[in-house]
Design a protein around this motif. Structure first.
Motif, PDB file in Angstrom:
ATOM      1  N   LEU A  59       0.843  -1.208   0.136  1.00 58.52           N
ATOM      2  CA  LEU A  59       0.056   0.169  -0.068  1.00 58.52           C
ATOM      3  C   LEU A  59       0.738   1.203   0.105  1.00 58.52           C
ATOM      4  N   ARG A  60       2.017   1.308   0.866  1.00 57.24           N
ATOM      5  CA  ARG A  60       2.757   2.341   0.779  1.00 57.24           C
ATOM      6  C   ARG A  60       3.198   2.640  -0.463  1.00 57.24           C
ATOM      7  N   GLN A  61       3.964   1.831  -1.457  1.00 58.06           N
ATOM      8  CA  GLN A  61       4.378   1.810  -2.616  1.00 58.06           C
ATOM      9  C   GLN A  61       3.266   2.433  -3.680  1.00 58.06           C
ATOM     10  N   ALA A  62       1.954   1.930  -3.500  1.00 58.80           N
ATOM     11  CA  ALA A  62       1.182   2.481  -4.484  1.00 58.80           C
ATOM     12  C   ALA A  62       0.910   3.976  -4.089  1.00 58.80           C
ATOM     13  N   PHE A  63       0.446   4.127  -2.591  1.00 57.41           N
ATOM     14  CA  PHE A  63       0.126   5.499  -2.121  1.00 57.41           C
ATOM     15  C   PHE A  63       1.279   6.497  -2.551  1.00 57.41           C
ATOM     16  N   ALA A  64       2.473   5.959  -2.978  1.00 58.17           N
ATOM     17  CA  ALA A  64       3.401   6.848  -3.034  1.00 58.17           C
ATOM     18  C   ALA A  64       3.460   7.471  -4.624  1.00 58.17           C
ATOM     19  N   ARG A  65       2.697   6.879  -5.323  1.00 58.67           N
ATOM     20  CA  ARG A  65       2.529   7.381  -6.779  1.00 58.67           C
ATOM     21  C   ARG A  65       2.024   8.760  -6.884  1.00 58.67           C
ATOM     22  N   GLY A  66       1.153   9.299  -5.949  1.00 66.32           N
ATOM     23  CA  GLY A  66       0.941  10.596  -5.969  1.00 66.32           C
ATOM     24  C   GLY A  66      -0.423  10.751  -5.461  1.00 66.32           C
ATOM     25  N   PRO A  67      -0.954  11.974  -5.173  1.00 69.58           N
ATOM     26  CA  PRO A  67      -2.158  12.704  -4.421  1.00 69.58           C
ATOM     27  C   PRO A  67      -3.434  12.177  -5.464  1.00 69.58           C
ATOM     28  N   MET A  68      -4.635  12.097  -4.935  1.00 63.48           N
ATOM     29  CA  MET A  68      -5.657  12.011  -5.505  1.00 63.48           C
ATOM     30  C   MET A  68      -5.997  12.941  -6.754  1.00 63.48           C
TER      31      MET A  68
END
Length: 673
Positions: free
Chosen positions: A283-292
């Protein structure tokens, strides 16, 4: 999961017209519906979204002119006023659609040239989008639920399945001229649509009147929310940095984040969603791709810093690694940028630890609170996306273009930071005359404030906080003679704001009596005028040391420490001890960069002495009360504001410690020797 939605109230709509009789009923309704939308926290956050109204107005010659009122840059939709809806001439803007391209700088220039009133705020950067659409009323939000759909790989298909031709999707384009043209083109291909969904961005609704546009927005968002309620997210608990160990950890981290004297302050992030992300590497890796939505990158950067170890050495390395990665991100983006870019602050804005919680940082409370709100909404929305599919934000290059937008870059270096920018000051006795004056002086200098007084002074603290506005991190009550209570309070301060740079130990009380008969008064005076100061500094000392950023201790002493008066011994002895306490802290704090100084004031109209005591002291000198206050070498009355300025000077005097500064209009007998 979602808020109860507002409804259009015909009575409130009519009342809105009566509230603004100086403007047209159409604009009054525009403001009414704008506020309804702006008060929905999960629709628009901190300046997100906008609204507009088209109308015909007479020009100076009385000729009918097509115009548009649109939200001004920086205005909050939830607090909209007529002044926040500048009017622009459409005959200046509509011809721009024929251009092949238009730079952001020139677009901004054209918007200013189109204003009916040159003193009005700059129109929204999406003014051309509103202008190129034919509808009379247009609303735009970044509703969380819509952003869930807008960030899914199959988001467009899902929207089309739900709304059919009512809501038309537009691929992501950065706000500005190109997006305005793309939206106008899409509408002309689908003239029967009721709104536009901008992928990875937000949603527009429109209509012939305010109510229709508003209710279409409600329908779009509520319909998507109904789809999302089928997704069950079990999130409990919070990230609450309330333990003593956590409080010291975050103090240490704040010091690690300090850069060349530029300190940040933080506010805690209470988000079960963010905690869940922090505990799951995938989840951390996916969340690090950018804001909504890319707009948020300006406020919270592309990703938080997720910490592992918490010793000081590891903290510095993890922060350095984050900054180094940010610099590489900047270099990648700058290489393909159309014009030179100046790198922004590389430090993380949101920092997360799986055990100690999370904090959002900023140079002031406003920016830190905005970052907190945005990261909380982003974390929740992200998990909802993950429950439906896979998070698909815009590309890194699109994020860079938004973060390094030429309009944002133009703002850099144009404002000089205030003297105490990024500093947090705790002021005791804040509801009193000198305390309140000091709070006003420190607020004007850019400090963020923690206000403290006795429980019975809560109303005064509340009034002072309302006067000072957003620079107040919180008001607190405690009896400073209660050492355990003070220690618990200092830990509780972390629940409001992370950081403590300046302590103004101002609280005190006058005690009188002949020394040979004043044992009880002397003990009480020492408790209030000496030990209470020690209790406070003893409680904050570990946090100042953990930060490793120095600090400033300021004590309100008295001329009585050097020039005692008849029957004022209990007060004078305690204040003399306070001067000795200050010097001891200057001695012991020096190696850590912690400065300690005192202000000796005299004859200030305050709550220290009651009118009867003042009258008696004046009569003993053959004076009336007014002459008593002016009885000094300068022949002028010393005001609370004078004392506040002395505290402010000492707070900024980086090479001064162990100093006693007199603020008494001149009293040779009280001069420090």
């Amino acid at each position: 999961m979602f808020q109860t939605r507002p409804i259009w109230d015909p009575h409130e709509a009519e009342r809105a017209k009566a509230l603004h009789p100086q403007i047209s009923p159409e604009l009054a309704l525009r403001i009414y519906s704008c506020r309804l939308i702006g008060q929905q926290e999960d629709w628009v956050l901190h300046g997100g979204g906008n609204c507009s109204l088209k109308a015909t107005l007479p020009d100076l010659a009385g000729n009918p002119t097509a115009c548009m009122a649109i939200k001004g840059s920086g205005w909050d939709m939830g607090q909209m006023q007529p002044a926040g809806m500048p009017w622009v001439r459409l005959d200046r803007l509509l011809p721009l659609r024929q251009l092949d391209s238009l730079s952001d700088v020139e677009m901004l220039n054209q918007l200013r040239l189109a204003l009916l009133d040159h003193r009005a705020p700059t129109p929204s950067v999406e003014t051309l989008l509103h202008a190129f659409l034919p509808h009379r009323y247009i609303d735009h939000t970044h509703a969380d639920a819509v952003l869930v759909m807008a960030n899914l790989p199959d988001g467009q298909k899902r929207i089309e399945d739900i709304f059919g031709s009512r809501l038309v999707c537009v691929p992501y384009i950065m706000p500005g001229f190109a997006l305005a043209k793309a939206c106008a083109d899409q509408f002309e291909k689908n003239p029967g649509c009721e709104g536009l969904l901008l992928l990875q961005h937000g949603v527009f609704s429109f209509g012939p009147d305010a109510q229709t546009s508003f209710e279409r927005m409600c329908d779009f968002v509520s319909t998507v929310e109904a789809q999302l309620t089928k997704v069950s997210l079990s999130l409990t608990g919070s990230n609450d940095p309330s333990t003593h160990a956590s409080a010291l950890f975050w103090s240490k981290l704040r010091g690690a984040l300090a850069l060349k004297g530029h300190s940040l302050l933080g506010v805690p992030v209470h988000s079960p969603a963010l905690k869940k992300i922090a505990q799951d590497p995938a989840l951390r890796q996916a969340f690090a791709r950018g804001p909504m939505t890319p707009d948020h990158v300006i406020r919270i950067k592309q990703q938080p810093l997720f910490l592992g170890e918490d010793d000081a050495h590891a903290l510095h390395h993890q922060i350095q690694d984050y900054c180094a990665e940010y610099e590489r991100y900047f270099q990648r983006g700058a290489q393909t940028a159309a014009e030179p870019k100046k790198m922004l602050d590389a430090r993380p804005i949101v920092v997360v630890h799986p055990q100690h919680g999370a904090f959002a940082f900023g140079r002031d409370l406003k920016s830190a609170r905005i970052a907190r709100d945005l990261i909380q909404h982003n974390a929740q929305t992200f998990l909802e996306i993950q429950a439906l599919g896979a998070f698909q934000p815009v590309s890194e290059s699109d994020l860079f273009d938004m973060e390094y937008w030429s309009l944002e870059q133009a703002k850099l270096g144009k404002s000089k930071p205030s003297a105490l920018a990024g500093k947090v000051a705790l002021i005791t006795g804040a509801a009193g005359t000198i305390g309140a004056a000091t709070a006003h002086a420190f607020a004007q200098a850019g400090a963020q404030l923690l206000l403290l007084d006795l429980p019975q002074m809560q109303n005064g603290l509340t009034d002072l906080a309302q006067e000072l506005g957003g620079c107040v991190a919180g008001t607190f009550t405690v009896d400073l003679c209660d050492a355990p209570g003070v220690t618990a309070l200092v830990q509780d301060l972390q629940s409001r704001v992370l950081g403590l740079d300046i302590v103004v130990s101002n609280a005190g009380q006058a005690f009188t009596g002949a020394m040979a008969e004043a044992s009880a008064a002397l003990k009480a005076s020492i408790d209030v005028n000496l030990m209470a100061h020690q209790n406070l500094v003893q409680a904050v000392w570990p946090h100042l040391l953990a930060q490793g950023m120095g600090g400033c201790l300021l004590f309100n002493a008295s001329k009585s420490a050097f020039n005692p008066g008849p029957d004022f011994g209990p007060y004078a002895v305690a204040k003399a001890g306070l001067i000795a306490l200050m010097k001891q802290y200057a001695l012991e704090g020096g190696p850590h960069g912690i400065r300690a100084n005192a202000v000796n004031a005299d004859r200030v109209r305050s709550l220290l002495l009651d009118p009867a005591q003042i009258e008696a002291r004046a009569l003993a000198r053959g004076l009336d009360a007014d002459a008593y206050y002016r009885s000094n070498l300068l022949g002028r009355e010393v005001r609370a504001e004078d004392v506040a300025q002395a505290f402010l000077f000492l707070a900024s005097a980086q090479a001064t410690t162990g100093c006693t500064l007199t603020v008494d209009g001149g009293n040779i007998a009280a001069s420090p020797r």
